[in-house]
Design an enzyme around this catalytic site. Structure first.
Site, PDB file in Angstrom:
ATOM      1  N   ASP A  69      14.312  39.230  75.086  1.00  0.00           N
ATOM      2  CA  ASP A  69      15.224  38.317  74.409  1.00  0.00           C
ATOM      3  C   ASP A  69      16.081  39.029  73.359  1.00  0.00           C
ATOM      4  OD1 ASP A  69      14.470  36.177  75.895  1.00  0.00           O
ATOM      5  OD2 ASP A  69      13.276  35.202  74.345  1.00  0.00           O
ATOM      6  N   ASN A 138      20.258  33.185  67.526  1.00  0.00           N
ATOM      7  CA  ASN A 138      18.978  32.552  67.229  1.00  0.00           C
ATOM      8  C   ASN A 138      18.966  31.985  65.826  1.00  0.00           C
ATOM      9  OD1 ASN A 138      17.468  32.614  69.543  1.00  0.00           O
ATOM     10  ND2 ASN A 138      16.006  34.133  68.836  1.00  0.00           N
ATOM     11  N   TYR A 181      11.778  31.880  65.141  1.00  0.00           N
ATOM     12  CA  TYR A 181      11.262  31.944  63.769  1.00  0.00           C
ATOM     13  C   TYR A 181      11.066  30.534  63.187  1.00  0.00           C
ATOM     14  CZ  TYR A 181      10.685  34.398  59.255  1.00  0.00           C
ATOM     15  OH  TYR A 181      10.203  34.932  58.095  1.00  0.00           O
TER      16      TYR A 181
END
Length: 309
Positions: A69, A138, A181
């Site tokens: 990723d 992200n 996260y």
């Protein structure tokens, strides 16, 4: 399709030679060209054209990310000014973004060139970090340095003050990043089909203690307070600043910034649901293997004992 140019984005440290060879042989048979960033030219055959990193996405018809990723996110960031379809080849561990396994590459390449695929559009966060413009697919995170205190910052949305945080880390994520996260910090899972921004504190001590889900049309400002400890600023897990003590991060949601190739969207979604479930199991990989039927365990054992090619 004559003149089709495919750009290769390589994992920075892993051995990608076997996958690159598969792609190079396929391209030679089908009359397609390959390119790679200049810094990676020593890792590919001489038939692959070296191109300046900032020109790769603009010059190529599609990109292939070879890694996990992290490599996929890097490929998307590199193409944010010139969005091109990005096909992810899996060399990582879990891999929520990548779809194709190396043995399936020839068929995937044929479909890529024929444009026989679905485009999964991804948003990014356009960030102004103390005056520097960057993008995150992200998340962007303010993270405390061990032993130095807490991240203390205020949150403003569209110029209106919401409150403050005092926590170990402060994570602003896209729907794609909601499984990373932010999820580890206790944040909600956001459907990749939704448009939203999530602000999640990790280990909050005081102030805002829960995730805040915001509209994609709202602008976000996080500003360090004078009593904050020095913090590291991360973009998609990469450290951008190591010990910021003042300043602000402005975040704006940008739709359709990345184009991810999906060959089998339904199967991809089913596999990701399974991967998310595995993350919540308190079992080591070898313990998970014991849950498999005996015949399947034997197949895996034989595969691992095969001599390297």
């Amino acid at each position: 399709m004559a003149g089709y140019l495919i750009g290769l984005v390589l994992h920075p440290t892993r051995d990608v030679s076997e996958v690159v060879e598969i792609i190079e042989r396929w391209a030679a048979r089908h009359g397609k060209s390959l390119a790679v960033r200049v810094d990676d030219r020593h890792r590919v055959p001489p038939t692959v054209e070296p191109v300046p990193a900032e020109e790769l996405a603009a010059r190529c018809d599609a990109l292939i990310s070879i890694g996990g990723d992290g490599t996929m996110l890097g490929a998307l960031r590199s193409a944010v000014r010139h969005p091109k379809p990005v096909l992810g080849v899996h060399l990582g561990r879990l891999g929520f973004l990548v779809e194709v396994e190396p043995p399936d590459l020839p068929r995937a390449l044929a479909r890529l060139v024929a444009r026989d695929f679905t485009v999964e559009s991804h948003a990014c966060l356009a960030c102004d970090i103390c005056g520097d413009d960057m993008v995150a697919f992200n998340d962007v995170a303010l993270v405390r340095q061990p032993g130095s205190g807490f991240v203390t910052a205020t949150l403003a949305v569209d110029g209106q003050q919401y409150g403050y945080y005092r926590c170990d880390a402060l994570v602003v994520s896209t729907p794609t990043g909601s499984t990373a996260y932010s999820y580890a910090a206790g944040g909600p899972l956001i459907s990749p089909a939704a448009d939203a921004v999530v602000v999640t504190p990790s280990a909050p001590m005081s102030g805002i203690s829960r995730s805040v889900v915001l509209s994609p049309d709202e602008t976000i400002r996080l500003e360090l307070r004078a009593e904050s400890a020095p913090v590291a600023v991360e973009i998609d897990g990469m450290v951008i600043q190591e010990a910021a003590t003042e300043g602000a991060v402005h975040v704006r949601y940008q739709r359709d910034a990345g184009l991810v190739v999906r060959l089998d969207p339904r199967r991809y979604q089913e596999r990701n649901k399974l991967k998310l479930g595995l993350l919540d199991l308190p079992l080591l990989p070898e313990q998970l293997r014991e849950l498999l039927p005996a015949g399947l365990r034997e197949q895996l054992n034989r595969r691992e004992l095969l001599p390297p090619r």
